[in-house]
Design a protein around this motif. Structure first.
Motif, short mmCIF file in Angstrom:
data_model
loop_
_atom_site.label_atom_id
_atom_site.label_comp_id
_atom_site.label_asym_id
_atom_site.label_seq_id
_atom_site.Cartn_x
_atom_site.Cartn_y
_atom_site.Cartn_z
N ALA A 113 107.26 105.90 45.14
CA ALA A 113 106.88 104.63 45.76
C ALA A 113 106.90 104.74 47.28
N ALA A 114 107.99 105.32 47.83
CA ALA A 114 108.10 105.48 49.28
C ALA A 114 107.04 106.43 49.80
N LEU A 115 106.79 107.51 49.06
CA LEU A 115 105.80 108.48 49.48
C LEU A 115 104.40 107.87 49.45
N GLY A 116 104.10 107.12 48.40
CA GLY A 116 102.80 106.47 48.30
C GLY A 116 102.59 105.46 49.40
N GLU A 117 103.64 104.69 49.73
CA GLU A 117 103.53 103.69 50.79
C GLU A 117 103.31 104.36 52.14
N ALA A 118 104.05 105.45 52.39
CA ALA A 118 103.93 106.15 53.67
C ALA A 118 102.54 106.76 53.83
N MET A 119 101.94 107.23 52.72
CA MET A 119 100.64 107.86 52.77
C MET A 119 99.50 106.87 52.62
N GLY A 120 99.84 105.60 52.36
CA GLY A 120 98.80 104.60 52.17
C GLY A 120 98.01 104.78 50.90
N MET A 121 98.66 105.32 49.86
CA MET A 121 97.99 105.59 48.58
C MET A 121 98.70 104.82 47.47
N PRO A 122 97.95 104.21 46.56
CA PRO A 122 98.60 103.49 45.45
C PRO A 122 99.27 104.46 44.49
N VAL A 123 100.49 104.16 44.11
CA VAL A 123 101.22 104.99 43.16
C VAL A 123 101.70 104.11 42.02
N PRO A 124 101.45 104.49 40.78
CA PRO A 124 101.87 103.66 39.64
C PRO A 124 103.38 103.71 39.45
N SER A 125 103.89 102.73 38.77
CA SER A 125 105.31 102.76 38.40
C SER A 125 105.41 103.33 36.98
N ALA A 126 106.62 103.68 36.59
CA ALA A 126 106.81 104.28 35.27
C ALA A 126 106.36 103.35 34.16
N LYS A 127 106.53 102.05 34.34
CA LYS A 127 106.16 101.09 33.28
C LYS A 127 104.65 101.01 33.07
N ASP A 128 103.87 101.49 34.05
CA ASP A 128 102.41 101.47 33.92
C ASP A 128 101.87 102.61 33.07
#
Length: 327
Positions: A113-128
């Motif tokens: 989540a932190a990496l995706g936010e820093a890179m400006g890329m959407p990252v799914p969560s485990a529940k998805d």
């Protein structure tokens, strides 16, 4: 006399470092967002391809930590002598990636989540993820996971992805390369010493960048046939447009022990807008690489199957899924 003394002190510090069996150091890019954007502008990017604000924030605050642990002194160690290695990438909000190798066991933890936010890329969560994703959920939850490196190589081989052997240098070539580097440095680099405020000693090494690189490659070029495949040397034409500004590396010594290296790279940008651009390396006491106590063991085939399931179109990440551009 000062030139000789400063060089000898630096040589002694590196020899002392090479006798350690465990080395830990931290590397960070000493810069600010304004300088990074100015540096990006110098490359004349196409409209819309400028460095994203998220990436600028990530690079300006990122730190990378390394640890190498061997059964022998580092400068006598071959690949088979290393018993532990670790790497960690951190940003201002915390650690985003951590990687450890102990023997054949690999341990990985990622704050997606932190990496995706820093890179400006959407990252799914485990529940998805769909049920078929299996162990991949642990990865997205940021938990420590572990797998056998040899098993991973065997699985990749079974998929027709035989890993390429690591390029290596024989001992004779290594000695010749080291002699070439030392010879060039002795001719082209100016050394000075100065006392630090905290009782430390600073050795600065200054040289014009293009001249140093041209001379160094000239010494190395006769060894080109002995280098591993893929290690292509730049040509003199490649270096023709390289800046020839003087670059200074500042080495901090405490009781003869190397504790920090700082290289100021701002002049290489040849732009007054790039005010702050440097590389800082701090060396600390060697840390023992330990296995995380709570790591979940992954089955390599299950993990690869999880990736396959996660990338399925209609069964993708959540109801909306990813568009082609986002993916």
């Amino acid at each position: 006399m000062e030139q000789l003394t400063a060089g000898q002190k630096l040589d002694a510090a590196f020899e002392k470092l090479g006798q350690e069996k465990t080395i830990s150091f931290e590397l960070d890019l000493d810069t600010d967002e304004r300088s990074l954007k100015a540096l990006d502008a110098l490359s004349d990017p196409e409209p819309g391809e400028e460095i994203p604000d998220e990436a600028v924030g990530l690079l300006s605050g990122a730190k990378v930590s390394f640890t190498m642990q061997s059964k022998k002194p580092i400068d006598e160690s071959g690949e088979e002598d290393y018993v532990g290695m670790a790497m960690k990438v951190s940003i201002e909000d915390g650690d985003v990636v951590e990687y450890r190798v102990i023997g054949d066991d690999v341990y990985v933890r990622t704050d997606t989540a932190a990496l995706g936010e820093a890179m400006g890329m959407p990252v799914p969560s485990a529940k998805d993820l769909p049920p078929e994703a299996g162990a991949l959920k642990k990865v997205l939850e940021g938990a420590w996971v572990t797998f056998d490196a040899e098993a991973m190589e065997e699985t990749a081989s079974g998929l027709g992805e035989e890993p390429s052997p690591e390029p290596t240098l024989d001992a004779k070539t290594q000695k010749k390369l080291l002699a070439a580097v030392r010879s060039t440095i002795a001719r082209e680099v100016e050394f000075k010493t100065a006392e630090g405020k905290d009782g430390s000693e600073h050795v600065t090494a200054t040289a014009p960048f293009r001249t140093l690189m041209t001379e160094l490659l000239g010494e190395i070029r006769p060894l080109a046939k002995s280098l591993p495949p893929g290690m292509e040397l730049p040509t003199e034409k490649d270096l023709k447009d390289a800046p020839n500004a003087e670059v200074t590396a500042d080495f901090t010594l405490n009781d003869g022990k190397l504790t920090e290296v700082y290289v100021d790279l701002a002049k290489l940008a040849e732009s007054a807008k790039v005010k702050k651009l440097g590389l800082k390396l701090r060396l600390g006491e060697g840390q023992t690489v330990k296995a995380p106590a709570d790591a979940t063991e992954l089955d390599v085939e299950e993990l690869l199957g999880g990736f396959g399931a996660a990338m399925m179109g209609e069964e993708g990440f959540g109801e909306e899924g990813f568009g082609e551009e986002e993916f």
